[in-house]
Design a protein around this motif. Structure first.
Motif, PDB file in Angstrom:
ATOM      1  N   THR A 118       0.832  -1.203   0.000  1.00  0.00           N
ATOM      2  CA  THR A 118       0.000   0.000   0.000  1.00  0.00           C
ATOM      3  C   THR A 118       0.870   1.259   0.000  1.00  0.00           C
ATOM      4  O   THR A 118       0.672   2.175  -0.811  1.00  0.00           O
ATOM      5  CB  THR A 118      -0.914   0.015   1.240  1.00  0.00           C
ATOM      6  N   SER A 157       2.837   1.704  -3.276  1.00  0.00           N
ATOM      7  CA  SER A 157       1.950   2.146  -4.360  1.00  0.00           C
ATOM      8  C   SER A 157       1.750   3.657  -4.292  1.00  0.00           C
ATOM      9  O   SER A 157       1.707   4.343  -5.326  1.00  0.00           O
ATOM     10  CB  SER A 157       0.603   1.427  -4.276  1.00  0.00           C
ATOM     11  N   ALA A 216      -3.009   1.387  -4.333  1.00  0.00           N
ATOM     12  CA  ALA A 216      -2.849   1.660  -2.903  1.00  0.00           C
ATOM     13  C   ALA A 216      -4.149   1.376  -2.154  1.00  0.00           C
ATOM     14  O   ALA A 216      -4.141   0.789  -1.061  1.00  0.00           O
ATOM     15  CB  ALA A 216      -2.411   3.105  -2.686  1.00  0.00           C
TER      16      ALA A 216
END
Length: 411
Positions: free
Chosen positions: A92, A95, A177
């Motif tokens: 996450t 990203s 994300a």
């Protein structure tokens, strides 16, 4: 009544577990392919070269290979859940770094690290299945993960194109994300620790290296690793060469090529689903032999017809459909057997499996155009070479007649 309720609760927990692991398995293919339609935008945005942008894809693939080789065996020592949580959270965060990257150098470094983080879902997800299930149940669950992993590369560019229709390439990574955040929540809520502390491999990193070395001394395991690795290499040669063959040689539009590619991908998914239905009724090694035979036979027919000038559009399409369909059986069959053979160190076995696949796939991808241009014959020849290598590894090393990795009842 309580027994029935417990059974229903158990089924719900299993479905949630497989759903979460499926999402983790799809995250890396989406991260690899979803941004591809935005390559021209990225080039302009950073004022860089096409080669530098393409390097971001290579960086992600290298990260996926390294991550699986390291994180798989590491999970045998540290447990599964913690590494899955760390991997999904880092995926996450990285990203977001990709979305906000100020330069191509930062972007490419973030892509490398994103690949490593994303690999946790692929490699540890297989190990979780190996921890929780055995025999036909393990085969069916691994087949489900394989189907999801093979569907994701087809859907990813389409979804990426839709996102690019409403925003810039950075929005693609913001979407990744968001998906990483959802997966982190799913891991926290739905994936319990599947490897108790007393079953973990003591001794730290040295024990991890020893475990992997022990697996590599098993002839049959190396055979099955090469069967699936060479099979994926044949598929990568098809994926990298087919756009030029169908669009340049046969004159298809990008939309027409997309239809051909999607149809062949559906064949792979259908083969994986068929394997899942047959896994409890037939020997895994028999299914693997069938998959390798279909894949290799289709490649032989294609090369033969091209050699005599009969390689029409329809012939090429049908033969490549046979290659992808055969691989759709090879992948879940070989994966199930590798994890069964390496059941004393499933994380290490899963890491070796992922490493073999991505390393050989990365080697094969550029070969169809190695002589300067990609033709139908150059693509078909590379596909055939790796399909034959897969068949040779099956016969010489894996030796399926010895029933390695089969449930005890079938031996």
């Amino acid at each position: 009544m309580n027994a029935s309720l417990d059974s229903a609760t158990s089924r719900t927990g299993t479905r949630r577990l497989v759903l979460a692991l499926g999402g983790l398995s799809a995250a890396s293919p989406f991260a690899t392919d979803m941004y591809a339609p935005g390559f021209p935008q990225i080039l302009v945005s950073f004022g860089t070269s096409g080669t530098a942008v393409q390097l971001s894809l290579t960086a992600c693939l290298v990260g996926l290979a390294i991550g699986q080789i390291v994180l798989g065996p590491l999970s045998d020592a540290m447990g599964r859940r913690r590494l899955l949580l760390i991997g999904s959270i880092l995926f996450t965060a990285l990203s977001l770094v990709c979305a906000l990257a100020p330069s191509i150098a930062v972007f490419n470094l973030a892509r490398l690290l994103q690949g490593i983080a994303g690999s946790a879902g692929l490699v540890i997800g297989r190990a979780v299945i190996s921890d929780r299930f055995t025999g036909a149940r393990a085969a069916r669950q691994l087949s489900a993960l394989s189907v999801i992993a093979m569907t994701a590369p087809v859907l990813a560019p389409v979804l990426g194109g839709l996102i690019l229709g409403v925003g810039s390439w950075r929005l693609v990574f913001l979407a990744l994300a968001a998906s990483g955040l959802l997966l982190s929540i799913a891991v926290w809520a739905w994936i319990p620790e599947s490897l108790p502390a007393e079953q973990r491999r003591a001794g730290g990193l040295r024990a991890v290296v020893v475990a992997m070395g022990g697996l590599l001394r098993r002839r049959e395991l190396i055979g099955y690793l090469l069967v699936t690795g060479c099979g994926l290499a044949a598929l990568f040669a098809y994926i990298s060469g087919s756009p030029f063959v169908f669009q340049t040689v046969h004159g298809l539009s990008p939309a027409g090529y997309g239809f051909v590619f999607a149809t062949n991908a559906v064949g792979t998914v259908a083969a994986g689903a068929l394997f899942g239905r047959l896994a409890g009724r037939a020997r895994l090694n028999a299914l693997l032999v069938i998959g390798v035979a279909v894949m290799t036979g289709s490649a032989i027919v294609l090369v033969g017809l091209l050699a005599v000038g009969a390689g029409t559009f329809t012939v090429t399409w049908v033969c490549l459909f046979g290659v992808t369909f055969g691989f759709g059986i090879v992948l879940p069959a070989a994966t199930t057997i590798v994890l069964a053979v390496g059941s004393d160190a499933p994380g290490a076995a899963s890491g070796l499996l992922g490493g073999a696949q991505f390393v050989l796939g990365a080697v094969a991808a550029p070969l169809p155009g190695l002589l300067g241009s990609t033709t139908a014959m150059s693509m078909a020849a590379v596909v055939l070479i790796f399909a034959v290598l897969s068949a040779l590894a099956l016969v010489a090393l894996a030796r399926p007649w010895e029933d390695h990795g089969e449930p005890a009842a079938r031996r």
